[in-house]
Design an enzyme around this catalytic site. Structure first.
Site, short mmCIF file in Angstrom:
data_model
loop_
_atom_site.label_atom_id
_atom_site.label_comp_id
_atom_site.label_asym_id
_atom_site.label_seq_id
_atom_site.Cartn_x
_atom_site.Cartn_y
_atom_site.Cartn_z
N GLU A 16 -2.70 11.02 3.22
CA GLU A 16 -3.80 10.87 4.16
C GLU A 16 -3.61 11.92 5.23
O GLU A 16 -2.50 12.47 5.39
CB GLU A 16 -3.90 9.45 4.73
CG GLU A 16 -2.72 9.00 5.53
CD GLU A 16 -2.90 7.56 6.00
OE1 GLU A 16 -4.04 7.10 6.14
OE2 GLU A 16 -1.88 6.89 6.21
N GLU A 76 0.87 -1.19 0.00
CA GLU A 76 0.00 0.00 0.00
C GLU A 76 0.89 1.22 0.00
O GLU A 76 1.87 1.28 0.76
CB GLU A 76 -0.89 -0.01 1.25
CG GLU A 76 -1.68 1.28 1.47
CD GLU A 76 -2.54 1.23 2.74
OE1 GLU A 76 -2.97 0.13 3.12
OE2 GLU A 76 -2.76 2.29 3.33
#
Lengths: 1152, 278
Positions: free
Chosen positions: B164, B159
């Site tokens: 974020e 990932e």
């Protein structure tokens, strides 16, 4: 890896070259960031509410036009629309003058709540029914057109599960009001006989229900006749209520109708209204009992129509007044081609028509012309009709577009339309009566039977009234002077059209006038002449009017202007004064009316009749007049000790004021303490005012030392009233003395009432302010309420004598390296040599300058009394100030001074030599000002030879050359530090890592902190410190990030070292709507990017007025090279209401 | 984790330091548009500028719907939908909107878009220009997952979190990689802090430039991290195709739950998504 590196280097070098070009453009000021307007939006499905999201860039001002006539200046407005298509535009702009506009079209669909009539065909109607006890409901296509509902459209489908008392209801958008029409009708489909219960609930009275029986033959019309007179907002249906019949039923066309009596609404039971009597010449009658019908009419010629066999020319509704019945009608006609009629002179076609209740059909009519005219012979026009009642319709001939009328031979009726105009050839029934052409009576309508419209209320000062009952007419008017006119002696100034509102009748009129030469009027300021005029129907004449001026003006005394008029009705005419070309108006003595013209303007001296009313001159009310649209003047700055403020936004009002105590006054409860005249500067509105006051008895004020009571007052234009004011003192001595407030209506009046005017008052304990308006303008009593607006209510005294010169000295500047300062005046640094503090430039204070004014403590200042402009000259010792960053000056002006002072160095080199910049000043105290060099836009600095001060401005920036006094100290250029990288910051306290955590040093190297306003404000203050004298205040607002930062301190700190940051903070204004107080630290490197550490936000940022402690920790990056940086910021997001203010003090950073 | 700085320092120190200073000056003073100066890959292979109003282009974007398992593994609170209330394209932007509403037993709705089976690529420059939402419990992300995730479950699939952020800290951006042995709380991460600005008040470009043996993380024109196989505490799995995800989560273990001060709806505005090859 090596190759890759080399390539990266080349790319970077190329970027570098390009970037240089861009930067140069920036430096020339030629490429300010471009404003980009944009927005998107969120809609909440089905509500019409749109939340706009502003995506504009480089803008700080927004003007939204929502496309429905409303606007906003919010950043992200929320708007609720009704169904429609709107073009929304956003114009974004910034202070630099750039702007951009973005437009978008919004299609808004807000479902309408269901309401009668319910057809299930509305594209935008919410037909969602609420079902209960097992029933289901949906909207479907008509499964079986026929019977009473042969239209292929949407219908409601009810499916019963077989449970008792199952059904559905609608909550109606518009309640059913049964006060007059008490019947609900609907088409209902069932294939077996069944009872249907309709219940009306949620009403203004008890719920009511009616059951109707369906025969089971498919579509049938059901009627529910209620007796209630209430209104109901819930429509509930039970099919086979108590029974348990399962299956699907359909409903459609639910309407509310008049309740039928007897046999119901399939044929008229009353006759059509009887037409008025008319001259035979004015009528061509086709059917009816009132006029003589023409000969040779066939009411039922065979054109193949569906009702051929059923026509009844003598249908008796029950009273013997026959009607013409066309049952089973698709189209029909009457034929009189054996007796063609010339209807050219007619004005209307009249028809009375009746169709059965529930009929949703259109009927159209056309005469048919058999002649050889150039126009069309047939033109169908819709006859407006309401089912179940007689409709008397007068269709203007002109509606039959293009028709010729010389030889009318038939009348055609066509009913092959649905109510919405679509085709429908199914037959239905119609009844007709009184079919005739007519024109208005030639000679008829001889006098008005209604009165002229009543003119609007106007201020007496705005009107000169000659005739009429609305305004006061001028005195001394003769309405029938003898000028030899034909109607002399017949004039009736009290003609009653029937309703008591009298008119002025001029029968047998050729010309006429009114005379008021004994009371000549100056109409110079008037704008219009108004007259209401009525002439009999059929009159084809012109009437002209002119005032007659008796004065000696240079213009003409009389100028006739035509009064536009329509015969047979009142004509309200407003003639602009300017239409009376060349007239003078100073001495108007008569009003002349001249009717000796035909309609085409040619001469005709035959007399006729005219009626007049409401003859008056007027002007529009001055300044719009009912409420102020501008705010009162802003009072001058004053020391707090010199003012006791009761209302207003300039000074601090005393606490504990009740602006609307209940003393029984007429306007109690109507007071608006925040009336906005439109510019945000609020006023105190006292509408419906007889007397009023403010009460602060909980906070009595000693006004003994005050000299004036100031009030700004506004009353509407035309107000002829006095307003008096008195303070009320609770001590001994006279407690109340009313003093008149001089005022001019329609404008703000700034009044300063000397305390001495309140004769005998005592002032030691003022507890109320009383306003009394129960007076006419002449002082006589009048208790009628009127409206007043107040602002800036305060007592004041002139600035105390002590305020004319400073009694303390300016703050002492911090120590600086000689290289960092160019000092012009002051005792801290070494001033440059060769300075003349009072060169003679013709200034008002020349010769009065005192460079050694002692405020009392030996720290001398530079006094410029009687100052208009002034300067210092050091042209013999020109200074290169290019390396400097700020100009510092301490300045003092006397209390109450409302002036601006500007400063500019003067450079003798090339480039701009002088740029004046405002020095912000608060009167009565020393102001320490640091002006960034950059504020002097465009200046060159290589050879500064003078310092110029210019005080020839008022506080608002307007020009004022009157001299005043200023005192200066510590005039110098400086820079904060020669080098970069924190070299100038002194060593921190023992055991700590950070210097000046208490903000006690606030200029020069010792300050250490960067104060970054980030769009908000960062200020070192001396009014609220946790310890010591100073602290820092951060004020944040929408999209603002004010912050303080110290860079690269503790340069020798180790890697992976624990560090604690602690400081004290006090919230002034709660952090709301996204505002946060963030604490961030960085591990610094020589070239690599810093590593960020988020220490977490301050937890409590909503409790105000309390010093709290923030503690946060982090661990330095293992490879840290150049110490740490600390950033504390009060950040706001884009929410338009985001805000917060915090004071920070005593920042301590330690190793842990 | 900190070893990487040593490597980078070697690279940077080969530049004359004066040039570096000037470079920084020019970046901050002159770069206002999206011209990227910290990435090198310029061969554009995919872009969505969101110019067609309505639903996002179905040739590029699919959706995750519902609540996943255990709130998508993070106890997230929202129910993901593809309704226009939660995801739409308007006026050149993709709007991903989190709403507070009762829906399918959840108290919040939002959307998660992904290019799985539609656009997957190994290596390249992946960037998006985004204006972020804000507030306690708001968790937007622009990220990537290994395209073999169905056969090779997370974290082995890998990932890459390009962006974020926690709505309560609107100046702090987090870029991470997760893989076998370095996932969830052990992910290899670095924060980037925006000074004198916030991520929710304007658009910012979030990107990575990913090649064999390195992933460079940048925000606007600032390259703030590089992760190489030496930085990860497990197998380097970033050598196969990945797909893109964009979502706006509400609540969950990473960000905490919304509180009374959290304003709804919150919208993540995406101006564009672009992918380049070297």
């Amino acid at each position: 890896m090596k190759l890759l590196l080399n390539r990266a280097k080349i790319v970077c070098l190329m970027i570098l070259a390009m970037s240089y070009l861009g930067c140069e453009e920036d430096d020339e000021g030629g490429s300010l960031p471009e404003v980009l307007a944009g927005f998107t939006q969120l809609t909440t499905e089905g509500t019409g509410t749109v939340s706009f999201i502003n995506t504009s860039e480089n803008a700080d001002k927004y003007e939204w036009d929502f496309g429905d006539g409303t606007t906003s200046t919010e950043i992200d407005p929320i708007k609720t629309y009704v169904t429609g298509t709107y073009t929304v535009s956003l114009t974004a702009s910034n202070a630099a003058g750039g702007s951009d506009t973005f437009e978008d079209e919004l299609v808004i669909v807000v479902p309408e709540a269901v309401a009668l009539p319910i057809t299930f065909d509305g594209a935008n109607v919410d037909y969602d029914a609420s079902t209960f006890n097992g029933a289901a409901f949906e909207v479907v296509d008509n499964p079986a057109p026929g019977g009473s509902n042969d239209t292929a459209s949407k219908v409601g489908a009810i499916t019963n599960s077989g449970a008792a008392f199952e059904g559905f209801f609608f909550d109606l958008g518009t309640p059913i009001d049964l006060s007059t029409d008490k019947t609900i009708q609907m088409n209902f489909w069932a294939d077996a006989a069944i009872d249907v219960l309709l219940k009306l609930e949620e009403g203004t009275g008890a719920a009511t229900e009616i059951t109707a029986s369906h025969g089971g033959s498919g579509w049938e019309m059901l009627s529910f006749d209620f007796t209630s007179g209430d209104s109901f907002s819930r429509f509930t249906m039970f099919v086979d209520g108590p029974g348990t019949t399962a299956g699907t039923f359909y409903i459609d066309d639910i309407t509310q109708v008049e309740t039928m009596t007897g046999g119901g609404g399939t044929a008229p039971t009353t006759s059509a209204p009887v037409p008025p009597a008319r001259d035979a010449a004015d009528v061509i009658s086709i059917y009816g009992g009132t006029y003589t019908n023409i000969d040779g009419i066939n009411y039922n010629p065979d054109w193949g129509q569906s009702g051929l066999a059923f026509v009844n020319t003598e249908y008796d509704p029950g009273d013997g007044n026959f009607a013409l019945a066309y049952p089973t009608f698709n189209y029909q006609g009457t034929d009189f081609s054996g007796n063609p009629q010339d209807a050219s002179g007619m004005e209307f076609l009249h028809i009375d028509i009746w169709v059965p209740t529930g009929t949703d059909r259109q009927v159209k009519v056309s005469p048919i012309n058999g002649g050889t005219g150039t126009g069309v012979a047939e033109f169908l026009v819709e006859v407006p009709l309401t089912p179940g009642a007689w409709n008397s319709v007068d269709l203007p001939i002109g509606d039959f577009t293009g028709m010729t009328w010389d030889e009318v031979v038939q009348l055609k009726f066509d009913g092959q339309f649905n109510g919405d105009g679509s085709a429908n050839t199914d037959p239905h029934d119609i009844y007709l009566d009184n079919i005739y052409f007519y024109k208005e009576a030639s000679g008829g309508g001889n006098a008005p039977t209604t009165s002229a419209p009543v003119p609007p209320a106007r201020d007496a000062a705005d009107v000169i009234s000659i005739f009429g009952e609305t305004y006061t007419n001028v005195t001394g008017i003769d309405y029938d002077p003898n000028w030899g006119q034909s109607g002399f002696g017949l004039v009736n100034p009290a003609f009653d059209p029937g309703d008591g509102n009298l008119a002025l009748a001029y029968p047998t009129f050729n010309y006429q006038g009114t005379d008021f030469s004994g009371n000549a009027q100056d109409a110079s300021t008037m704008e219009f002449l108004h007259v209401d005029i009525w002439v009999p129907s059929g009159t084809d004449r012109q009437v002209k009017i002119s005032p007659i001026n008796g004065g000696a003006g240079t213009g003409v005394a009389e100028f006739l202007v035509e009064v536009p008029l329509t015969p047979g009705s009142w004509n309200s005419v407003d003639l602009p004064i300017g239409d009376f070309t060349g007239m003078t108006w100073d001495d108007v003595v008569q009003m002349k009316f001249d009717g000796q013209f035909n309609g085409d303007g040619s001469a005709n001296t035959d007399p006729y009749d005219i009626y007049l009313d409401n003859i008056y001159f007027y002007k529009e009310p001055s300044s719009g007049g009912n409420a102020p649209t501008t705010s009162a003047p802003v009072p001058p700055a004053r020391d707090a000790a010199d003012v006791i403020s009761i209302y207003g936004g300039t000074y601090t009002n005393v606490t504990g004021i009740d602006y609307d105590p209940n003393w029984g006054q007429s306007g109690f409860g109507l007071v608006n303490t925040a009336f906005d005249p439109g510019d945000g500067n609020l006023a105190l509105a006292y509408p419906t005012f007889n007397y009023q006051g403010t009460d602060f008895s909980g906070n009595a004020q000693d006004a003994s030392a005050m000299e004036f009571l100031h009030i700004d007052i506004w009353v509407p234009s035309g107000t002829d009233r006095q307003v008096k004011v008195s303070p009320i003192n609770s001590g001994t001595g006279a407690g109340e003395v009313l003093v008149e407030v001089p005022l001019t209506p329609g404008a703000w009046n700034s009044v300063d009432l000397p305390i001495g005017d309140f004769t005998g008052m005592t002032w030691d304990s003022v507890i109320q302010m009383k306003f009394d308006g129960q007076f006419n303008g002449d002082g006589s009593a009048n208790t009628d309420p009127h409206d007043i607006y107040l602002d800036n209510i305060y007592f004041y005294k002139a600035p105390s004598g002590g305020g004319t010169a400073p009694t303390t000295s300016a703050p002492v500047p911090p120590a600086r390296d000689a290289a960092d300062v160019i000092s012009i005046y002051g005792g801290t640094y070494t001033n440059i040599s060769g300075i003349d503090y009072d060169p003679n430039w013709g200034q008002s204070g020349f010769g009065l300058v005192n460079p050694s004014f002692d405020p009392g403590d030996g720290n001398l200042t530079l006094a410029y009394p009687t100052f208009n402009y002034q300067g210092t000259d050091f042209s013999g010792n020109a200074q290169d100030a290019s390396a400097m960053e700020f100009i510092h000056v301490d300045i003092w002006v006397p209390s109450g001074t409302d002036r601006q002072v500007k400063i500019s160095p003067i450079n003798s080199g090339t480039g701009a030599g002088e740029v004046l910049v405002v020095v912000p000043v608060t009167p009565g105290s020393w102001n320490s000002v640091d002006l960034p060099i950059g504020d002097f836009t465009g200046m060159t600095w290589d050879s500064v030879i003078q310092m110029k001060f210019d005080g020839q401005f008022n506080g608002d920036g307007s020009a004022n050359t009157d001299p005043h006094d200023i005192y200066l100290d510590n005039i110098y250029f400086y820079r904060t530090s020669g080098g970069g990288g924190g070299g100038g910051c002194p060593a921190p306290p023992t055991g700590e890592l950070l210097s000046n955590g208490g903000f006690e040093a606030n200029s020069g190297d010792g300050a250490c902190w960067q104060l970054n306003d980030g769009g908000g404000a960062v200020t070192i203050i001396d009014t609220d410190a946790n310890t010591g004298t100073y602290s820092v205040r951060l004020t944040s607002g929408p999209a603002q990030v004010p912050n303080i930062k110290q860079e690269r301190f503790a340069t020798s700190i180790a890697g992976s070292q624990g560090v604690q940051v602690e400081f004290r903070y006090k919230i002034n204004t709660s952090f709301v709507d996204g505002a946060i107080l963030q604490v961030l630290a960085f591990s610094e490197f020589t070239t690599n990017p810093a590593v960020a550490h988020d220490l977490g936000n301050a937890a409590d940022v909503t409790t105000t007025g309390v010093w709290q402690t923030y503690t946060g920790t982090f661990t330095t990056d293992a490879s840290i090279e150049e110490g740490i940086s600390l950033l504390i910021q009060a950040t706001c997001g884009g929410a338009g209401t985001c805000a917060g203010e915090v004071i920070i003090d005593d920042v301590v950073v330690t190793e842990i | 984790m900190n070893k990487k700085y040593k490597d980078i320092k070697t690279i940077r120190s080969s530049f004359p330091s004066i040039l570096v200073l000037l470079l920084v000056y020019c970046f901050s003073g002159c770069t206002t548009d999206d011209t990227q100066t910290v990435a090198r890959f310029t061969n554009l292979v995919m872009e969505d500028n969101f110019e067609t109003e309505g639903a996002p282009n179905p040739q590029i974007w699919g959706y995750d719907i519902g609540t996943g398992v255990n709130g998508w593994g993070n106890q997230e609170l929202q129910y993901y939908t593809s309704r226009p209330e939660n995801v739409k394209v308007d006026n050149g932007f993709l709007l991903i909107t989190a709403r507070q509403e009762s829906f399918e037993n959840s108290q919040y709705t939002s959307a998660r878009l992904l290019t799985k089976d539609l656009f997957e690529q190994q290596y390249g420059r992946f960037e998006a220009r985004i204006r972020l939402p804000y507030g306690q419990g708001i968790w937007p992300a622009f990220w990537m997952l290994g395209a073999d995730i169905d056969d090779n479950p997370w974290p082995a699939a890998g990932e890459i979190d390009i962006m974020e952020y926690r709505g309560q800290n609107p100046t702090v951006l987090i870029g991470s990689v997760h893989g076998p042995g370095y996932s969830a709380g052990e992910a290899i991460s670095k924060e980037y802090i925006l000074e004198n600005d916030r991520f929710d008040t304007g658009f910012h470009v979030f990107g990575i430039e990913w090649g064999p043996e390195y992933i460079n993380f940048y925000v606007d024109d600032v390259l703030y991290n590089q992760i190489t196989p030496e930085d990860v505490t497990g197998t380097w799995v970033f050598n196969k195709p990945f797909y893109i995800l964009m979502n706006l989560a509400v609540g969950g273990t990473f960000v905490g739950s919304p509180n009374a001060e959290t304003v709804f709806p919150q919208t993540m505005l995406v101006d564009y998504v672009r992918v380049y090859e070297e």
